[in-house]
Structures are given as structure tokens and as C-alpha cells.
Design a protein around this motif. Sequence first.
Motif, PDB file in Angstrom:
ATOM      1  N   PRO A 150     -15.807  22.021  72.159  1.00 34.08           N
ATOM      2  CA  PRO A 150     -16.721  22.330  73.331  1.00 34.08           C
ATOM      3  C   PRO A 150     -15.770  23.264  74.293  1.00 34.08           C
ATOM      4  CG  PRO A 150     -15.685  20.303  73.382  1.00 34.08           C
ATOM      5  CD  PRO A 150     -15.829  20.715  71.866  1.00 34.08           C
ATOM      6  N   LEU A 151     -14.509  23.239  74.147  1.00 29.41           N
ATOM      7  CA  LEU A 151     -13.968  24.382  75.105  1.00 29.41           C
ATOM      8  C   LEU A 151     -14.108  25.872  74.731  1.00 29.41           C
ATOM      9  CD1 LEU A 151     -10.494  22.475  75.748  1.00 29.41           C
ATOM     10  CD2 LEU A 151     -12.107  23.233  77.377  1.00 29.41           C
ATOM     11  N   PRO A 176     -16.725  27.937  77.037  1.00 28.45           N
ATOM     12  CA  PRO A 176     -16.150  28.416  78.365  1.00 28.45           C
ATOM     13  C   PRO A 176     -14.959  29.264  78.200  1.00 28.45           C
ATOM     14  CG  PRO A 176     -16.124  26.004  77.957  1.00 28.45           C
ATOM     15  CD  PRO A 176     -16.701  26.484  76.785  1.00 28.45           C
ATOM     16  N   LEU A 177     -14.060  29.096  77.193  1.00 22.95           N
ATOM     17  CA  LEU A 177     -13.073  29.967  77.285  1.00 22.95           C
ATOM     18  C   LEU A 177     -13.402  31.374  77.096  1.00 22.95           C
ATOM     19  CD1 LEU A 177     -10.341  27.923  74.950  1.00 22.95           C
ATOM     20  CD2 LEU A 177      -9.966  29.023  77.440  1.00 22.95           C
ATOM     21  N   PHE A 198     -11.430  34.937  77.945  1.00 19.49           N
ATOM     22  CA  PHE A 198     -10.208  34.712  77.572  1.00 19.49           C
ATOM     23  C   PHE A 198     -10.070  34.869  75.985  1.00 19.49           C
ATOM     24  CE2 PHE A 198      -7.817  31.664  80.496  1.00 19.49           C
ATOM     25  CZ  PHE A 198      -8.299  32.594  81.633  1.00 19.49           C
ATOM     26  N   HIS A 223      -6.470  35.309  74.637  1.00 21.43           N
ATOM     27  CA  HIS A 223      -5.546  34.647  75.361  1.00 21.43           C
ATOM     28  C   HIS A 223      -5.064  33.569  74.508  1.00 21.43           C
ATOM     29  CE1 HIS A 223      -3.956  32.517  79.010  1.00 21.43           C
ATOM     30  NE2 HIS A 223      -4.232  33.501  79.707  1.00 21.43           N
ATOM     31  N   GLU A 224      -3.765  33.536  74.965  1.00 21.59           N
ATOM     32  CA  GLU A 224      -2.622  32.487  74.195  1.00 21.59           C
ATOM     33  C   GLU A 224      -3.615  31.046  74.415  1.00 21.59           C
ATOM     34  OE1 GLU A 224      -0.446  32.713  72.206  1.00 21.59           O
ATOM     35  OE2 GLU A 224       0.452  30.814  71.880  1.00 21.59           O
ATOM     36  N   ALA A 225      -3.998  30.763  75.605  1.00 23.48           N
ATOM     37  CA  ALA A 225      -4.613  29.326  75.786  1.00 23.48           C
ATOM     38  C   ALA A 225      -5.767  29.125  74.724  1.00 23.48           C
ATOM     39  CB  ALA A 225      -5.340  29.260  77.117  1.00 23.48           C
ATOM     40  N   LEU A 237      -4.158  28.211  71.429  1.00 27.21           N
ATOM     41  CA  LEU A 237      -3.606  26.968  71.363  1.00 27.21           C
ATOM     42  C   LEU A 237      -4.737  25.863  71.122  1.00 27.21           C
ATOM     43  CD1 LEU A 237      -0.981  26.899  74.318  1.00 27.21           C
ATOM     44  CD2 LEU A 237      -0.634  26.743  71.887  1.00 27.21           C
ATOM     45  N   VAL A 238      -5.956  26.233  71.923  1.00 28.74           N
ATOM     46  CA  VAL A 238      -6.953  25.194  71.906  1.00 28.74           C
ATOM     47  C   VAL A 238      -7.502  25.408  70.224  1.00 28.74           C
ATOM     48  CG1 VAL A 238      -9.338  24.924  72.598  1.00 28.74           C
ATOM     49  CG2 VAL A 238      -7.725  25.304  74.165  1.00 28.74           C
ATOM     50  N   GLU A 254      -5.635  23.286  68.153  1.00 28.58           N
ATOM     51  CA  GLU A 254      -5.606  21.971  68.376  1.00 28.58           C
ATOM     52  C   GLU A 254      -6.814  21.465  67.770  1.00 28.58           C
ATOM     53  OE1 GLU A 254      -3.574  20.225  70.731  1.00 28.58           O
ATOM     54  OE2 GLU A 254      -4.567  18.110  70.023  1.00 28.58           O
ATOM     55  N   TYR A 255      -8.130  21.996  67.775  1.00 29.04           N
ATOM     56  CA  TYR A 255      -9.260  21.793  67.158  1.00 29.04           C
ATOM     57  C   TYR A 255      -9.228  21.927  65.719  1.00 29.04           C
ATOM     58  CZ  TYR A 255     -11.804  21.783  71.521  1.00 29.04           C
ATOM     59  OH  TYR A 255     -12.654  21.792  72.925  1.00 29.04           O
ATOM     60  N   LEU A 294     -12.515  26.779  84.220  1.00 25.95           N
ATOM     61  CA  LEU A 294     -12.097  26.223  82.770  1.00 25.95           C
ATOM     62  C   LEU A 294     -11.501  24.941  83.239  1.00 25.95           C
ATOM     63  CD1 LEU A 294     -10.683  29.267  80.823  1.00 25.95           C
ATOM     64  CD2 LEU A 294     -12.487  27.822  80.083  1.00 25.95           C
ATOM     65  N   PHE A 344      -7.535  17.231  77.993  1.00 28.38           N
ATOM     66  CA  PHE A 344      -6.212  18.186  77.810  1.00 28.38           C
ATOM     67  C   PHE A 344      -5.468  18.279  78.987  1.00 28.38           C
ATOM     68  CE2 PHE A 344      -7.128  21.405  74.180  1.00 28.38           C
ATOM     69  CZ  PHE A 344      -7.952  20.549  73.330  1.00 28.38           C
ATOM     70  N   ALA A 393      -2.364  24.659  76.606  1.00 25.61           N
ATOM     71  CA  ALA A 393      -3.258  25.402  76.980  1.00 25.61           C
ATOM     72  C   ALA A 393      -3.690  25.277  78.532  1.00 25.61           C
ATOM     73  CB  ALA A 393      -4.412  25.143  76.204  1.00 25.61           C
ATOM     74  N   LEU A 428      -1.212  27.137  80.538  1.00 21.49           N
ATOM     75  CA  LEU A 428      -1.335  28.783  80.612  1.00 21.49           C
ATOM     76  C   LEU A 428      -2.626  29.062  81.245  1.00 21.49           C
ATOM     77  CD1 LEU A 428      -0.747  29.178  76.683  1.00 21.49           C
ATOM     78  CD2 LEU A 428       0.580  29.995  78.629  1.00 21.49           C
TER      79      LEU A 428
END
Lengths: 272, 272
Positions: free
Chosen positions: A148-149, A152-153, A158, A161-163, A166-167, A170-171, B149, B158, B163, B166
Motif C-alpha cells: 500500500p505504500l 503514495p510514494l 519519490f 528515493h532511498e525511502a 527501503l519500503v 521491506e515488502y 506520506l 512503519f 524509510a 528519510l
Amino acid sequence: MGEMRYKPIGVFDSGVGGLTVVKALMELLPSESFVYLGDTANLPYGEKSAEMVRQYAFHNAQFLQEFDIKVMVVACNTASSVALEELQENFDFPVLGVIEPAAREAVRVSRSQQIGVIGTKRTIRSEMYTHKIHELSPQARVIGKACPLFVPLIEEGFLHHEATMLVAKEYLSPLANDIDTLILGCTHYPLIRDTIQSVLPHVTIVDSATSTARELRQLLLERDWLSDQLSPKRQFFATDITEHLHGLARMILPDVPSLIFEEVRLASTPVV
Amino acid sequence: MGEMRYKPIGVFDSGVGGLTVVKALMELLPSESFVYLGDTANLPYGEKSAEMVRQYAFHNAQFLQEFDIKVMVVACNTASSVALEELQENFDFPVLGVIEPAAREAVRVSRSQQIGVIGTKRTIRSEMYTHKIHELSPQARVIGKACPLFVPLIEEGFLHHEATMLVAKEYLSPLANDIDTLILGCTHYPLIRDTIQSVLPHVTIVDSATSTARELRQLLLERDWLSDQLSPKRQFFATDITEHLHGLARMILPDVPSLIFEEVRLASTPVV
């Protein structure tokens, strides 16, 4: 039949994400004319009842029909899942969804028949891809994972983006040893395809936009409907034009500088 | 008047995020009984018209009135912004919103009167905090920053993820030299307060949940309505109970293991 090839392809989505399908079509079928309709006034379809989505889809198809289209692509996962048959029964032109082409390609390319599907919570919960894959390959094992992120990212821009990396880790890292093929079951996800691939370097990625463009190309070839225009016409409509829409459209189609949406009111669309 | 102190406090929000206000109330006013209503069937209020939000707010207040509450807190930013005066005019109990207490505290604690406000896109675009701050301190400079976000990251759990750090740096680092005080203008944000503080270590954080709890405590003190019950009653209602609701509620109030929501249909709420 000679004129058929010059008729445009109609594409609709609940929003702007479906432009990833247009992008894939433009790459594979550069001489085709398009009419795109984003039903932004009624998004997100994923949170509406199946009956309501069918009504929206019907009105969208009626709008596109006015342009004398030769074929229609339903670029929206939800509408592909609940409205495809009804559209095929009610309109004269061929209608393609995005789920079946992606499921077919995944079943074809997967050696282990261990197939991952990522999408929004609703797409994964509905198991629309799982059902279709099992129709084609009953022994396949399908692992769905809601992400789900990602939307929006992506909508925040993004993309690199490094975020987002990372997400994605994680997923997706937990899937690395379980699957050899992954379906991007959401129109937005091709925008972060590189990030997804870097987290799952040994997995074959199937994106429904590209799979659908390939099947459409095949269909046009078979019927001898392929266009060879030098200056195909591209028209973009939306039922609610916002700043957000323009930002996302530019992100998906940066090479179409003249991308301009025209607002259209579908009078008979049920008002929420 | 003796019985007044034992009446419950009513709290409503469009969803579950308002439980951060309940959390602040429980910390500051541990002997108070509460009735909480999350109008989850109609969220998000931020995307509805002002008139519709006023109708929802009115129905929520009517529901809470049935519990013979002594005071009501509107924990929702949107409803606080558009419906507060009408609620105050139409109900006998005092009604507090979340915007004015936070604006008042920010103006009081800021030395430079350079105040940041973060919230959803709609909250920032509406400038609801900016207007309130300017009423209190016309010379203040208010810098709004939408952080779209944060809510999805929080709702995905989270809270302490790299993330989220960041993303917080991306959004907030540019504010570091411009403000000395930051209002958390969204009910969810107290859940990542530590992350926000670590990005802006020299900034004073004002969260509307805590500011509102303090003003409520002051009001109860002044009227001699403070409860001294040993076992206050806490009741939680929602208009649509989902798995998502329970997950978020547990995240906000992990110390209330018995947190159970009861579903309630507000018959006269306009159906969307």
C-alpha cells in the motif's frame, strides 16, 4: 475494412495511472491513434461496489465509443476484474483488460509456477490475479503481497528515493526465495520497476501494461488493423482535472510535452 | 451540579486517528469517562464538502449527546475547521476543537513567531491553522508543509522504520532554519513525534492532541467538573468496523488491551 486501421484505440482508467498502459502502447504501437479517458471524478474504483464500477465502466465505454474506436483497453485493475465481460457483451469493438494478459504472460514465463503478485490492498484481497492464473495453470502457486505504500510514494514523486528502496525491501525481500516471476498488478508500479527489480534481481517481472500492449498488438496484427500513420492523434480526457492529475501524467509520460487533458462531464454517470 | 463531574467526555473524529486525542486525555485526565465515536463509514472528511462535513458532525454530536456528556471534543481537523461554531450554537455542552488550542499554544511558546504547520494536503491548502494563528498573532509568519506520506507510513506501522526517517528528512529539513515551533496538524502525527523531533532537534513541537487535552483540563478545573472516579468508563464506537480500524487503534492505544469498538449506524447520516 481498409479504414479500420486508422481508427483510434480507446483506453480508460479510474485515474491517471492507466497512462502507463498508454506508454506501453506508444512504445509498441507508435503509429496508433489513442483516446484516453481518466474517470478521475469517481476514483478510486477499488473502494466502490462492483455494481457501481460496472456503471462507471459502461459510461466510460459509451464516451469512447463516440470516437469510433476500433478496440478498447480497460487499463484499470478493478474495472478489468468486475466489468470486462459485460463490456464485451455490450459493445461491438473488442475489449481487453489488463489482468488476463499479465496472468497469461506470467504463466508462460515462470519455470517454477511460483508466481508473485503485488498490488493495492484491495487488488490483493480480491485475488483477481490468483483466480485468473489458476484458470490458466491450476497447479501454479500464487503469492499475493499488498504494497500500500507504493502508490503514495510514486504519487509524491519519490521514484528514485532511498525511502522507496527501503519500503520495497521491506515488502519484497521475503518473496525472493519463493517466486521466480512477479506480476506488477497496479498501473502505477511500472514507474518503480527498476527499484523492484533491484530488490528481486533473479525474478522475472511481468507488468500488466506491457503484457496488455503485446496482446493488443497481436490482435491488431491478426485482424490486419495495424495503423501506419506518421502523425497519429492522441487525445486525453478526464472527468475531473486537478493539479495532481497533471503532475502524475507528466511523471508517467515525460516525453509527451504537449500532454493536455480536456475535462469532460459524463452526464449519466451516477453522482456520488 | 455535583453529578456533572461524573458525566463522560464525548470525542468524535472521522476515523481512528482521533484516538491520539483520547490518549492525551487519558494521560492528563485519567479519572475521566469517555465516549469515542469514529465516523469511519464517512471518512475521509477532508475530501467532502464543508456542508456535508457539517451534517456528519451534527449527527455525531447527536449520538454523543445521548450519553449525557459534559463536554465534547472534535478531534478531527476538518470538522474542527468547518463545523465548530455550528456545534457550539446547537448543543448545550461546551465544544472544543483541535485547531484553536494548538494555534494558541504555538503562539505562546514561539519566540520568533515563525511557526511551521504540517498536515495532509487538504489541511495545509485550507490554511485553517494559518488563519487561526493570524487571529491570535497578526505578525506571526506561518509556514505550511503538506506531508502526504506520513499517514500511509503510519497506517502501515512503519513508525520506527528508516524509510519514515528519510521521508521526514525530505519534508522537514528545509524548515530547520525558518521556524522555532512546529504544529502537528494531523491526528496521526503524534505517533511519529520522536522521528519528527530528531529531524528538527531545536524546534518546539506542539501537538494538537496534547494542546486540546490541556485546554479541556483547564475548562473542567474552572467549572469544578473534574472527575475523581477510580474506574472511569471508556466506550468506543465506530460507524464502520474494519480490520484496518482495529490495527490502527491498537497502534495508538497499545496500553488499552480491552479496546473494543461497537458498530453503530447513524440512521440520519446522509448516505454517500
